[in-house]
Design a protein around this motif. Sequence first.
Motif, PDB file in Angstrom:
ATOM      1  N   ASP A 327       0.817  -1.208   0.000  1.00 48.68           N
ATOM      2  CA  ASP A 327       0.000   0.000   0.000  1.00 48.68           C
ATOM      3  C   ASP A 327       0.854   1.264   0.000  1.00 48.68           C
ATOM      4  OD1 ASP A 327       1.044  -0.386   2.522  1.00 48.68           O
ATOM      5  OD2 ASP A 327      -0.762   0.281   3.585  1.00 48.68           O
ATOM      6  N   LYS A 328       2.132   1.103  -0.267  1.00 45.49           N
ATOM      7  CA  LYS A 328       3.062   2.250  -0.233  1.00 45.49           C
ATOM      8  C   LYS A 328       3.397   2.700  -1.642  1.00 45.49           C
ATOM      9  CE  LYS A 328       5.164   0.663   4.095  1.00 45.49           C
ATOM     10  NZ  LYS A 328       4.223  -0.483   4.255  1.00 45.49           N
ATOM     11  N   GLU A 329       3.785   3.987  -1.741  1.00 46.75           N
ATOM     12  CA  GLU A 329       4.152   4.534  -3.041  1.00 46.75           C
ATOM     13  C   GLU A 329       5.596   5.025  -3.025  1.00 46.75           C
ATOM     14  OE1 GLU A 329       3.061   8.544  -5.343  1.00 46.75           O
ATOM     15  OE2 GLU A 329       1.393   7.107  -5.375  1.00 46.75           O
ATOM     16  N   ILE A 330       6.330   4.687  -4.068  1.00 42.37           N
ATOM     17  CA  ILE A 330       7.679   5.208  -4.303  1.00 42.37           C
ATOM     18  C   ILE A 330       7.563   6.207  -5.437  1.00 42.37           C
ATOM     19  CG2 ILE A 330      10.083   4.622  -4.775  1.00 42.37           C
ATOM     20  CD1 ILE A 330       8.883   3.251  -2.285  1.00 42.37           C
ATOM     21  N   ASP A 331       8.077   7.412  -5.246  1.00 40.94           N
ATOM     22  CA  ASP A 331       7.906   8.439  -6.276  1.00 40.94           C
ATOM     23  C   ASP A 331       8.369   7.938  -7.634  1.00 40.94           C
ATOM     24  OD1 ASP A 331       6.775  10.278  -4.566  1.00 40.94           O
ATOM     25  OD2 ASP A 331       8.679  11.211  -4.046  1.00 40.94           O
ATOM     26  N   PHE A 332       9.589   7.379  -7.698  1.00 36.96           N
ATOM     27  CA  PHE A 332      10.094   6.906  -8.982  1.00 36.96           C
ATOM     28  C   PHE A 332      10.859   5.595  -8.829  1.00 36.96           C
ATOM     29  CE2 PHE A 332      10.178  11.630  -9.576  1.00 36.96           C
ATOM     30  CZ  PHE A 332       9.090  11.683 -10.440  1.00 36.96           C
ATOM     31  N   VAL A 333      10.546   4.671  -9.709  1.00 40.67           N
ATOM     32  CA  VAL A 333      11.368   3.486  -9.926  1.00 40.67           C
ATOM     33  C   VAL A 333      11.923   3.623 -11.336  1.00 40.67           C
ATOM     34  CG1 VAL A 333      11.428   0.973 -10.062  1.00 40.67           C
ATOM     35  CG2 VAL A 333       9.894   2.097  -8.439  1.00 40.67           C
ATOM     36  N   ALA A 334      13.231   3.726 -11.453  1.00 38.75           N
ATOM     37  CA  ALA A 334      13.867   3.970 -12.748  1.00 38.75           C
ATOM     38  C   ALA A 334      14.720   2.770 -13.135  1.00 38.75           C
ATOM     39  CB  ALA A 334      14.720   5.236 -12.685  1.00 38.75           C
ATOM     40  N   THR A 335      14.477   2.241 -14.319  1.00 41.12           N
ATOM     41  CA  THR A 335      15.181   1.048 -14.766  1.00 41.12           C
ATOM     42  C   THR A 335      15.879   1.308 -16.100  1.00 41.12           C
ATOM     43  OG1 THR A 335      13.281   0.139 -15.965  1.00 41.12           O
ATOM     44  CG2 THR A 335      13.479  -0.430 -13.632  1.00 41.12           C
TER      45      THR A 335
END
Length: 397
Positions: A327-335
Amino acid sequence: MIFRQEYINKIKPYINIKLVKILSGIRRSGKSTILEMIRQELLSKGVDESHIIFRKYTNEEYDSSFTSKMMYDELKSSILDDKKYYFFLDELQEVIGWEKVVNNLLENHNSDIYVTGSNSKLMSSEISTYLTGRYVSIPIYTLSFGEYLLFRNNINKSNKEHLQDYIKLGGFPLIASINVDADTTYSIVEDIYNSVVVNDITNKHQITNIDLFNRVIKFVIENVGKTFSGNSIVNFLKSENRSISIETIYNYLEWLEKAFVIYRCKRYDLQGKKILKTQEKFYLADQSIKYALYGFNPTSIASMIENLVYLELKRRDYNVYIGKYYDKEIDFVATKRDEKIYVQVCRELPKESDREIKNLLDIKDHYPKFIVTLDDYAGGNIDGVKIIHLVDFLLNK
């Protein structure tokens, strides 16, 4: 002319390779200047200037009666021998059938071709038909902070002072190359924006209810960095006693994307390892667009620094998503290939108990994790999460 070396470095490996180089981005982001930089690069390598053919297909240069056959005949007439010719075709999206022309030049002549455009129909199905596997796409963005500093190196300020200007005034090359106040800046940016909206959206798609279209744009801009859906916009407009279909909303968003006014950032489920189709975020091509249309408001800086981080990750060729972890949010996941980084953005230095830190620490893997902030006390790390000032994030590769 100030060289944007990172773009030259991206393009150089493809020089003399039998691929069409497609440079696309919002109007006035510097595409034409980058073409000129490539031309200078070729001249420095000894290419004969007569073998470099430069054409600009704007409404001012060519009217609607100009056909693809006329385009082909004119370009073909420039070929006078069997040596290689370099074609620089600027803003050609308005020439219907240009793909066939480019394909013919590529297949039947000793050519190296560079194309620019301000509408992502450059990447439409026609290209897939005529240029499958024979083009490379190079997105062009407004100035990075590093480029902005090069443009402003005659002004004696610290990097953090320049950052304040960059956040407020944006990164359109024209603005950075002249020393004007905020009011003049926003007037210029508004003109750029209006040119995009009129030429690439309202006229092209025959939008009749301009007021409703502008209200949708206002909603998107005011909610940069927030997740929302098409239904959110429908409900917002309903509260203003205005009716609009969800299909129209999605069309408006798509057209804004295709004109590179906004970028869509999808959500990625870190547990299920899949892209989600709901509650996306949108970011602006340049933060100055918000201020030009609705005035500068210091309370919006938090969302605009998130906008800056998103664009910087895109400039570095990352695929960028919003991370969903339970239920958590990470602003950005960059791959990027086998590389992955997690980034949280906050205006002030977070405490260990804050969401930004806790959400990152809950992810139990070895990939780098960052908090990017404007706080002057940024530095060090908390349990392996690196705390970095926005200046350092934007400048340190």
